[in-house]
Write a protein that holds these residues in place. Sequence first.
Motif, PDB file in Angstrom:
ATOM      1  N   VAL A  15       0.836  -1.205   0.000  1.00 31.94           N
ATOM      2  CA  VAL A  15       0.000   0.000   0.000  1.00 31.94           C
ATOM      3  C   VAL A  15       0.866   1.248   0.000  1.00 31.94           C
ATOM      4  O   VAL A  15       0.595   2.227  -0.718  1.00 31.94           O
ATOM      5  N   VAL A  16       1.960   1.230   0.776  1.00 27.05           N
ATOM      6  CA  VAL A  16       2.852   2.396   0.822  1.00 27.05           C
ATOM      7  C   VAL A  16       3.511   2.626  -0.535  1.00 27.05           C
ATOM      8  O   VAL A  16       3.604   3.762  -1.039  1.00 27.05           O
ATOM      9  N   LEU A  17       4.003   1.545  -1.174  1.00 25.86           N
ATOM     10  CA  LEU A  17       4.627   1.672  -2.488  1.00 25.86           C
ATOM     11  C   LEU A  17       3.613   2.165  -3.535  1.00 25.86           C
ATOM     12  O   LEU A  17       3.934   3.018  -4.375  1.00 25.86           O
ATOM     13  N   PHE A  18       2.419   1.654  -3.455  1.00 20.53           N
ATOM     14  CA  PHE A  18       1.389   2.081  -4.403  1.00 20.53           C
ATOM     15  C   PHE A  18       1.054   3.558  -4.204  1.00 20.53           C
ATOM     16  O   PHE A  18       0.875   4.317  -5.166  1.00 20.53           O
ATOM     17  N   SER A  20       3.079   5.865  -2.955  1.00 19.20           N
ATOM     18  CA  SER A  20       4.223   6.681  -3.410  1.00 19.20           C
ATOM     19  C   SER A  20       4.231   6.772  -4.935  1.00 19.20           C
ATOM     20  O   SER A  20       4.467   7.853  -5.510  1.00 19.20           O
ATOM     21  N   PHE A  21       3.960   5.646  -5.603  1.00 13.43           N
ATOM     22  CA  PHE A  21       3.939   5.655  -7.070  1.00 13.43           C
ATOM     23  C   PHE A  21       2.811   6.541  -7.596  1.00 13.43           C
ATOM     24  O   PHE A  21       2.977   7.308  -8.550  1.00 13.43           O
ATOM     25  N   LEU A  22       1.675   6.479  -6.933  1.00  8.14           N
ATOM     26  CA  LEU A  22       0.546   7.297  -7.365  1.00  8.14           C
ATOM     27  C   LEU A  22       0.809   8.773  -7.126  1.00  8.14           C
ATOM     28  O   LEU A  22       0.399   9.636  -7.920  1.00  8.14           O
ATOM     29  N   GLU A  23       1.514   9.050  -6.054  1.00  7.13           N
ATOM     30  CA  GLU A  23       1.845  10.456  -5.742  1.00  7.13           C
ATOM     31  C   GLU A  23       2.778  11.048  -6.789  1.00  7.13           C
ATOM     32  O   GLU A  23       2.697  12.248  -7.109  1.00  7.13           O
ATOM     33  N   LEU A  24       3.698  10.243  -7.343  1.00  7.31           N
ATOM     34  CA  LEU A  24       4.603  10.722  -8.391  1.00  7.31           C
ATOM     35  C   LEU A  24       3.850  11.072  -9.674  1.00  7.31           C
ATOM     36  O   LEU A  24       4.268  11.963 -10.441  1.00  7.31           O
ATOM     37  N   LEU A  25       2.733  10.378  -9.901  1.00  2.00           N
ATOM     38  CA  LEU A  25       1.964  10.623 -11.120  1.00  2.00           C
ATOM     39  C   LEU A  25       1.027  11.807 -11.000  1.00  2.00           C
ATOM     40  O   LEU A  25       0.528  12.306 -12.014  1.00  2.00           O
ATOM     41  N   LEU A  26       0.786  12.257  -9.778  1.00  2.00           N
ATOM     42  CA  LEU A  26      -0.163  13.343  -9.588  1.00  2.00           C
ATOM     43  C   LEU A  26       0.461  14.681  -9.980  1.00  2.00           C
ATOM     44  O   LEU A  26       1.633  14.935  -9.721  1.00  2.00           O
ATOM     45  N   PRO A  27      -0.311  15.562 -10.611  1.00  5.45           N
ATOM     46  CA  PRO A  27       0.198  16.909 -10.915  1.00  5.45           C
ATOM     47  C   PRO A  27       0.319  17.730  -9.651  1.00  5.45           C
ATOM     48  O   PRO A  27      -0.361  17.477  -8.655  1.00  5.45           O
ATOM     49  N   ASN A  28       1.149  18.694  -9.689  1.00  5.15           N
ATOM     50  CA  ASN A  28       1.396  19.538  -8.519  1.00  5.15           C
ATOM     51  C   ASN A  28       0.344  20.627  -8.476  1.00  5.15           C
ATOM     52  O   ASN A  28       0.550  21.754  -8.920  1.00  5.15           O
ATOM     53  N   ASN A  29      -0.819  20.294  -7.922  1.00  4.02           N
ATOM     54  CA  ASN A  29      -1.899  21.283  -7.825  1.00  4.02           C
ATOM     55  C   ASN A  29      -2.639  21.090  -6.506  1.00  4.02           C
ATOM     56  O   ASN A  29      -2.199  20.352  -5.620  1.00  4.02           O
ATOM     57  N   SER A  30      -3.796  21.739  -6.407  1.00  8.96           N
ATOM     58  CA  SER A  30      -4.549  21.698  -5.150  1.00  8.96           C
ATOM     59  C   SER A  30      -5.135  20.318  -4.863  1.00  8.96           C
ATOM     60  O   SER A  30      -5.429  19.996  -3.714  1.00  8.96           O
ATOM     61  N   ILE A  43      -3.494   3.620   3.934  1.00 14.54           N
ATOM     62  CA  ILE A  43      -2.350   3.062   4.671  1.00 14.54           C
ATOM     63  C   ILE A  43      -2.744   2.752   6.113  1.00 14.54           C
ATOM     64  O   ILE A  43      -2.406   1.699   6.671  1.00 14.54           O
ATOM     65  N   MET A  44      -3.495   3.677   6.735  1.00 14.69           N
ATOM     66  CA  MET A  44      -3.925   3.461   8.123  1.00 14.69           C
ATOM     67  C   MET A  44      -4.855   2.241   8.217  1.00 14.69           C
ATOM     68  O   MET A  44      -4.774   1.455   9.168  1.00 14.69           O
ATOM     69  N   LEU A  45      -5.730   2.100   7.211  1.00 18.53           N
ATOM     70  CA  LEU A  45      -6.631   0.952   7.212  1.00 18.53           C
ATOM     71  C   LEU A  45      -5.869  -0.360   7.083  1.00 18.53           C
ATOM     72  O   LEU A  45      -6.197  -1.360   7.736  1.00 18.53           O
ATOM     73  N   ALA A  46      -4.819  -0.366   6.247  1.00 20.28           N
ATOM     74  CA  ALA A  46      -4.004  -1.571   6.092  1.00 20.28           C
ATOM     75  C   ALA A  46      -3.288  -1.915   7.395  1.00 20.28           C
ATOM     76  O   ALA A  46      -3.118  -3.081   7.744  1.00 20.28           O
ATOM     77  N   ILE A  47      -2.859  -0.905   8.130  1.00 23.41           N
ATOM     78  CA  ILE A  47      -2.157  -1.144   9.398  1.00 23.41           C
ATOM     79  C   ILE A  47      -3.121  -1.676  10.459  1.00 23.41           C
ATOM     80  O   ILE A  47      -2.799  -2.590  11.229  1.00 23.41           O
ATOM     81  N   LEU A  48      -4.324  -1.088  10.495  1.00 20.02           N
ATOM     82  CA  LEU A  48      -5.290  -1.462  11.541  1.00 20.02           C
ATOM     83  C   LEU A  48      -6.139  -2.673  11.178  1.00 20.02           C
ATOM     84  O   LEU A  48      -6.972  -3.115  11.991  1.00 20.02           O
TER      85      LEU A  48
END
Length: 205
Positions: A15-18, A20-30, A43-48
Amino acid sequence: MIESITAWVKSIIFVVLFASFLELLLPNNSMQRFIRVILGLFIMLAILNPVINVLENKLSTDQIPALAQTSSTLSDAEILSASTHVVGKRDQLARELYARDLSKQIRATVLAIDGVANAKVTVVIADDTPSGSKSMGKISTVIVYVEPGFTADERKIAKVAIGSKAVETPKESGKLSPAVIDKVKRVVTELYQIKLSQVEVKQIK
């Protein structure tokens, strides 16, 4: 236990890798901040997730202990015996209600017979018939308790002159006559399609 922990750690890493990868693809906007919040929740749901599973299992056993105990302690034979007992009680109640209503009907019929002043009726329903069968509710015995009255032939009128008026004094009724007994038996057997041997007529004392 170790395998479950390993699977849990792998799911968190995935989940963390996914994320991070998705964050790299996102444009730098609001929208990037909003997406990060959602990924953080994943990520929190996967941990809990293991903790939630443990709590769900504990609550299901603690909140319904009777079901948990029944499923773990009762055998198939015991469950079948309990269900048979419930069905037997239901059939017994149905027979009692049916016998009570039938007694009222037969009493009303007997009271209409000439020579009967009062009557009480007891109906016995056969309890050896299987549940759901066509013969269920079959009449076993009908006991009719009769208080003898005056028949049309026995209403002998004695006119007593009291001044200018005439007072009718009927003859007192005595023992229950065989004719009335036969009439009661015949009426009951014909209306309810039972044998003469199943009908008993007794005098109310």
